[in-house]
Every structure is written in structure tokens, then in C-alpha cells.
Design an enzyme around this catalytic site. Structure first.
Site, PDB file in Angstrom:
ATOM      1  N   SER A  37       0.855  -1.184   0.000  1.00 38.87           N
ATOM      2  CA  SER A  37       0.000   0.000   0.000  1.00 38.87           C
ATOM      3  C   SER A  37       0.888   1.230   0.000  1.00 38.87           C
ATOM      4  O   SER A  37       1.958   1.222   0.605  1.00 38.87           O
ATOM      5  CB  SER A  37      -0.882  -0.017   1.258  1.00 38.87           C
ATOM      6  N   ARG A  38       0.428   2.293  -0.667  1.00 35.47           N
ATOM      7  CA  ARG A  38       1.266   3.494  -0.733  1.00 35.47           C
ATOM      8  C   ARG A  38       1.352   4.174   0.626  1.00 35.47           C
ATOM      9  O   ARG A  38       2.384   4.735   0.986  1.00 35.47           O
ATOM     10  CB  ARG A  38       0.691   4.467  -1.768  1.00 35.47           C
ATOM     11  N   LYS A  90     -15.183  -6.427  -4.808  1.00 32.09           N
ATOM     12  CA  LYS A  90     -16.223  -5.965  -5.713  1.00 32.09           C
ATOM     13  C   LYS A  90     -16.145  -4.447  -5.790  1.00 32.09           C
ATOM     14  O   LYS A  90     -15.613  -3.837  -4.863  1.00 32.09           O
ATOM     15  CB  LYS A  90     -17.614  -6.397  -5.250  1.00 32.09           C
ATOM     16  N   ASP A 168     -21.777   1.640  -5.818  1.00 38.09           N
ATOM     17  CA  ASP A 168     -20.794   0.860  -5.044  1.00 38.09           C
ATOM     18  C   ASP A 168     -21.501   0.010  -3.984  1.00 38.09           C
ATOM     19  O   ASP A 168     -21.283  -1.206  -3.936  1.00 38.09           O
ATOM     20  CB  ASP A 168     -19.732   1.774  -4.422  1.00 38.09           C
TER      21      ASP A 168
HETATM   22  P1  NAP Z   1     -10.422   2.792   0.670  1.00 41.08           P
HETATM   23  O1  NAP Z   1     -10.660   2.917   2.148  1.00 41.08           O
HETATM   24  O2  NAP Z   1     -10.253   4.031  -0.135  1.00 41.08           O
HETATM   25  O3  NAP Z   1      -9.169   1.835   0.517  1.00 41.08           O
HETATM   26  C1  NAP Z   1      -8.628   1.454  -0.720  1.00 41.08           C
HETATM   27  C2  NAP Z   1      -7.107   1.565  -0.642  1.00 41.08           C
HETATM   28  O4  NAP Z   1      -6.570   1.240  -1.925  1.00 41.08           O
HETATM   29  C3  NAP Z   1      -6.657   2.971  -0.328  1.00 41.08           C
HETATM   30  O5  NAP Z   1      -6.527   3.155   1.069  1.00 41.08           O
HETATM   31  C4  NAP Z   1      -5.337   3.072  -1.050  1.00 41.08           C
HETATM   32  O6  NAP Z   1      -4.292   2.760  -0.129  1.00 41.08           O
HETATM   33  C5  NAP Z   1      -5.359   1.979  -2.109  1.00 41.08           C
HETATM   34  N1  NAP Z   1      -5.314   2.534  -3.477  1.00 41.08           N
HETATM   35  C6  NAP Z   1      -4.504   2.122  -4.480  1.00 41.08           C
HETATM   36  N2  NAP Z   1      -4.731   2.802  -5.593  1.00 41.08           N
HETATM   37  C7  NAP Z   1      -5.693   3.691  -5.313  1.00 41.08           C
HETATM   38  C8  NAP Z   1      -6.356   4.685  -6.061  1.00 41.08           C
HETATM   39  N3  NAP Z   1      -6.062   4.900  -7.363  1.00 41.08           N
HETATM   40  N4  NAP Z   1      -7.297   5.416  -5.457  1.00 41.08           N
HETATM   41  C9  NAP Z   1      -7.619   5.209  -4.152  1.00 41.08           C
HETATM   42  N5  NAP Z   1      -7.019   4.258  -3.391  1.00 41.08           N
HETATM   43  C10 NAP Z   1      -6.066   3.513  -3.966  1.00 41.08           C
HETATM   44  O7  NAP Z   1     -11.599   1.975  -0.023  1.00 41.08           O
HETATM   45  P2  NAP Z   1     -12.429   0.760   0.597  1.00 41.08           P
HETATM   46  O8  NAP Z   1     -13.682   1.262   1.212  1.00 41.08           O
HETATM   47  O9  NAP Z   1     -11.540  -0.113   1.393  1.00 41.08           O
HETATM   48  O10 NAP Z   1     -12.879   0.052  -0.764  1.00 41.08           O
HETATM   49  C11 NAP Z   1     -11.962  -0.705  -1.544  1.00 41.08           C
HETATM   50  C12 NAP Z   1     -12.771  -1.726  -2.319  1.00 41.08           C
HETATM   51  O11 NAP Z   1     -13.466  -2.562  -1.394  1.00 41.08           O
HETATM   52  C13 NAP Z   1     -13.832  -1.115  -3.231  1.00 41.08           C
HETATM   53  O12 NAP Z   1     -13.901  -1.834  -4.435  1.00 41.08           O
HETATM   54  C14 NAP Z   1     -15.123  -1.256  -2.423  1.00 41.08           C
HETATM   55  O13 NAP Z   1     -16.278  -1.373  -3.242  1.00 41.08           O
HETATM   56  C15 NAP Z   1     -14.850  -2.545  -1.685  1.00 41.08           C
HETATM   57  N6  NAP Z   1     -15.615  -2.680  -0.442  1.00 41.08           N
HETATM   58  C16 NAP Z   1     -15.684  -1.665   0.466  1.00 41.08           C
HETATM   59  C17 NAP Z   1     -16.462  -1.787   1.616  1.00 41.08           C
HETATM   60  C18 NAP Z   1     -16.555  -0.702   2.663  1.00 41.08           C
HETATM   61  O14 NAP Z   1     -17.320  -0.857   3.634  1.00 41.08           O
HETATM   62  N7  NAP Z   1     -15.829   0.394   2.566  1.00 41.08           N
HETATM   63  C19 NAP Z   1     -17.196  -2.959   1.817  1.00 41.08           C
HETATM   64  C20 NAP Z   1     -17.071  -3.991   0.910  1.00 41.08           C
HETATM   65  C21 NAP Z   1     -16.290  -3.845  -0.220  1.00 41.08           C
HETATM   66  P3  NAP Z   1      -2.854   3.482  -0.312  1.00 41.08           P
HETATM   67  O15 NAP Z   1      -3.103   4.952  -0.504  1.00 41.08           O
HETATM   68  O16 NAP Z   1      -2.164   3.137   0.957  1.00 41.08           O
HETATM   69  O17 NAP Z   1      -2.261   2.844  -1.537  1.00 41.08           O
END
Ligand code: NAP
Length: 308
Positions: A37-38, A90, A168
Site C-alpha cells: 500500500s502506498r 467488488k 458501489d
Molecule cells: P479505501 O478505504 O479508499 O481503501 C482502498 C485503498 O486502496 C486505499 O486506502 C489506497 O491505499 C489503495 N489505493 C490504491 N490505488 C488507489 C487509487 N487509485 N485510489 C484510491 N485508493 C487507492 O476503499 P475501501 O472502502 O476499502 O474500498 C476498496 C474496495 O473494497 C472497493 O472496491 C469497495 O467497493 C470494496 N468494499 C468496500 C467496503 C466498505 O465498507 N468500505 C465494503 C465492501 C467492499 P494506499 O493509498 O495506501 O495505496
């Protein structure tokens, strides 16, 4: 018992911390060996800030790709090219074409690809599917209303192209719909409310027709404060099935039906271990196709700008 499968988590954000890391830690079939992760880090394992460096110099491991869908194609292809078995969050990709490209690459490389739909593993979904099998379904109503500020705090990617907006969470409902009501499903009308400063919708209404012209009506809304609603109602032969709490609770004619206690993500990792052991893949694009069709024929209306 065979050796645990080494696994690395890529994209240490909300879902990796909330669900993937605890599910991996609780499953003896896996052993976490790295995080990539970045910005995010995981204690107790080597951390990498770049996927290519990890693939070239890190431990050989299966990968759980927990990045947003718009960042998935390039990372998935790199992992597959390095011969890694791959679990993806997903939605499986930002577009139908991307997931077809990923699926083909996995097939040619001979790696396991598991495109997860976590809501399909909600405890009530399999019993609901089994109960509905063979019944004549008359109508389906989906109500998926939640507070975006509570569930996606500070996430900018959800509002950018390829970020899906309220699809989403809405695609979770569609993943349940296409599991309990298999067969062709097409969108007949869609209305998308898009904040004037965003590229993706905050509210969606969908009309669909399923197998045997079953009418399906869905409302997805990210503007619901207070109690949150994730419900599917199915009318069949004078009886009503309800899935509530995102599929965790099953009711038939108003009475609760006992369901298994296993959580969504423990079940996902159990399935991933089985897929790896049997060298199979599991990819279903049906929920993504419905979203794509809604974007294709939906009527878009500009609404109030969104500010986090
Ligand atoms: P998030 O909190 O934004 O985390 C995703 C991580 O991916 C970021 O922290 C980032 O970490 C990394 N990343 C790498 N490339 C990126 C980019 N271009 N833009 C943004 N982040 C990037 O998102 P999340 O809620 O965990 O969701 C991630 C996936 O899981 C999505 O597909 C979502 O639909 C799914 N999901 C989410 C939930 C929920 O409750 N949030 C539930 C089920 C599924 P670094 O900056 O450290 O690289």
C-alpha cells in the site's frame, strides 16, 4: 493438514482493515506474509509501497486486491503475470471490458481468480435462494439506502469516473438479486441523480425485468441519515420473502428463519482456499452488467453538489 497459503493484502484501506485482515488472521488455511500500500501499513509483516517491487522482490504469495475498482486492471494483470492466485474486491473492475481482460489473462496464466461479491455470502442469501428455487416469482423490490458520509468517509475515488457512486453499495444488492433470481435480467429504465460536482450518482432508481418478465424495482440512495436500509422483498405465490440487513436476516411471511452464523468474509476466504486447492476460478459479471446498462440508458439529472 497442508501448509497455509501465503497471502498478501494489496490496498490497505477501510475494507482491508475492517474485514480482510481479520478474516485472514482467523483462517488457518492462510498466512499473511506481506502488505502492499502506498500509505497504509500492517504490523508484523513486511510492508511494500509498490506492487511491482513486491512482485519482484517479496515473498511469493496469493494476493487479496482491496483497491478501488478504477485501480484494479493494471494491478490485477501484474499479479496474474507474476503467477499469483488472486482475490479481487467488488466491483470486479471499472468496466465489463476490463474484467473480461483480467479473466482471460487469469485463464491463460492458469492462476485462480476469485471475483468476490461479499453480499452473496451474507447468511440469509443461500437459504433465500434455496427457498425461492422452483417458485414463481411475481415481483422484487430493493431498497438500499445508507449514509455515504458514514460508510465512505473522505473517499474521493467513489465520485470519480470508474468510482460507481451509489452503485458501489447498490451493486451489493444486485449481486444478491442475481444470485437468488438467476437467469437473464435487463434494465428497462434508470434515473441517476448526479451531484453537480461529481461524476457518479448519489441516488439511483432502476426498473428491470428478470426471467419470465418478473418486474424488479430498485432504489439506491446515499443520502439516508439515521437508520440504514438494506432490504430486498420478493413476492411469490401469495407469500413474501424479505432479506434485511444486507442479507444477514431472512424472513418469510414476517417470521425470522434461522440462518448460518458464519460472516461474509470468513466465508469468502473459505471459498478462496477451496478454489486454490481445486485450481478453479469464480467470476460472475452479472451485477456489473446491470450497472453498466443503467449508465448506458439511464436518464441523468444534476443535483446539489456533494461536500464531505
Ligand atoms: P479505501 O478505504 O479508499 O481503501 C482502498 C485503498 O486502496 C486505499 O486506502 C489506497 O491505499 C489503495 N489505493 C490504491 N490505488 C488507489 C487509487 N487509485 N485510489 C484510491 N485508493 C487507492 O476503499 P475501501 O472502502 O476499502 O474500498 C476498496 C474496495 O473494497 C472497493 O472496491 C469497495 O467497493 C470494496 N468494499 C468496500 C467496503 C466498505 O465498507 N468500505 C465494503 C465492501 C467492499 P494506499 O493509498 O495506501 O495505496
Amino acid at each position: 493438514m497442508s501448509q497455509p497459503i501465503p497471502i498478501a493484502v494489496v490496498g490497505v484501506g477501510k475494507i482491508a482493515r475492517d474485514q480482510h485482515l481479520p478474516a485472514i488472521a482467523a483462517n488457518p488455511a492462510f498466512r499473511l506474509v506481506a502488505a502492499v500500500s502506498r500509505h497504509g501499513t500492517v504490523d508484523g509483516v513486511p510492508n511494500f509501497t509498490d506492487l511491482h517491487t513486491f512482485l519482484a522482490t517479496g515473498p511469493k504469495a496469493a494476493i487479496a486486491l482491496c483497491t478501488p475498482p478504477s485501480a484494479r486492471l493494471e494491478m490485477a494483470l501484474a499479479a496474474i503475470a507474476a503467477g499469483r492466485d488472486l482475490l479481487i474486491e467488488k466491483p470486479p473492475a471499472a468496466t465489463l471490458g476490463e474484467i473480461e481482460t483480467i479473466t482471460r489473462a487469469a485463464r491463460i496464466a492458469g492462476v485462480t481468480l476469485f471475483a468476490t461479491w461479499h453480499s452473496r455470502f451474507a447468511a440469509g442469501v443461500a437459504p433465500a435462494r434455496d427457498w425461492l428455487t422452483g417458485r414463481s416469482i411475481e415481483a422484487v423490490t430493493i431498497t438500499w439506502k445508507e449514509d455515504v458520509r458514514r460508510w465512505h468517509p473522505g473517499q474521493e475515488w467513489i465520485w470519480q469516473p470508474g468510482g460507481f457512486g451509489v452503485f458501489d453499495p447498490g451493486i451489493n444488492a444486485l449481486s444478491i438479486l442475481t444470485e437468488i433470481l438467476p437467469g437473464p435480467m435487463h434494465v428497462t429504465a434508470a434515473a441517476l441523480d448526479v451531484p453537480a460536482n461529481c461524476a457518479t450518482p448519489i441516488g439511483v432508481t432502476l426498473a428491470m425485468l428478470g426471467r419470465d418478465a418478473t418486474p424488479v424495482h430498485a432504489v439506491f440512495d446515499w443520502r439516508q441519515e439515521g437508520p440504514q436500509t438494506w432490504e430486498i422483498a420478493v413476492e411469490t405465490e401469495g407469500r413474501t420473502l424479505h432479506l434485511r440487513m444486507g442479507g444477514a436476516v431472512l424472513e418469510i411471511d414476517g417470521s425470522a428463519i434461522p440462518v448460518p452464523v458464519e460472516g461474509e468474509y470468513p466465508a469468502i476466504y473459505r471459498r478462496f482456499a477451496d478454489l486454490i486447492a481445486t485450481r478453479q476460478s469464480d467470476v460472475d459479471i452479472a451485477p456489473l452488467r446491470i450497472c453498466a446498462d443503467a449508465f448506458l440508458i439511464g436518464h441523468q439529472t444534476a443535483t446539489a453538489p456533494f461536500h464531505d
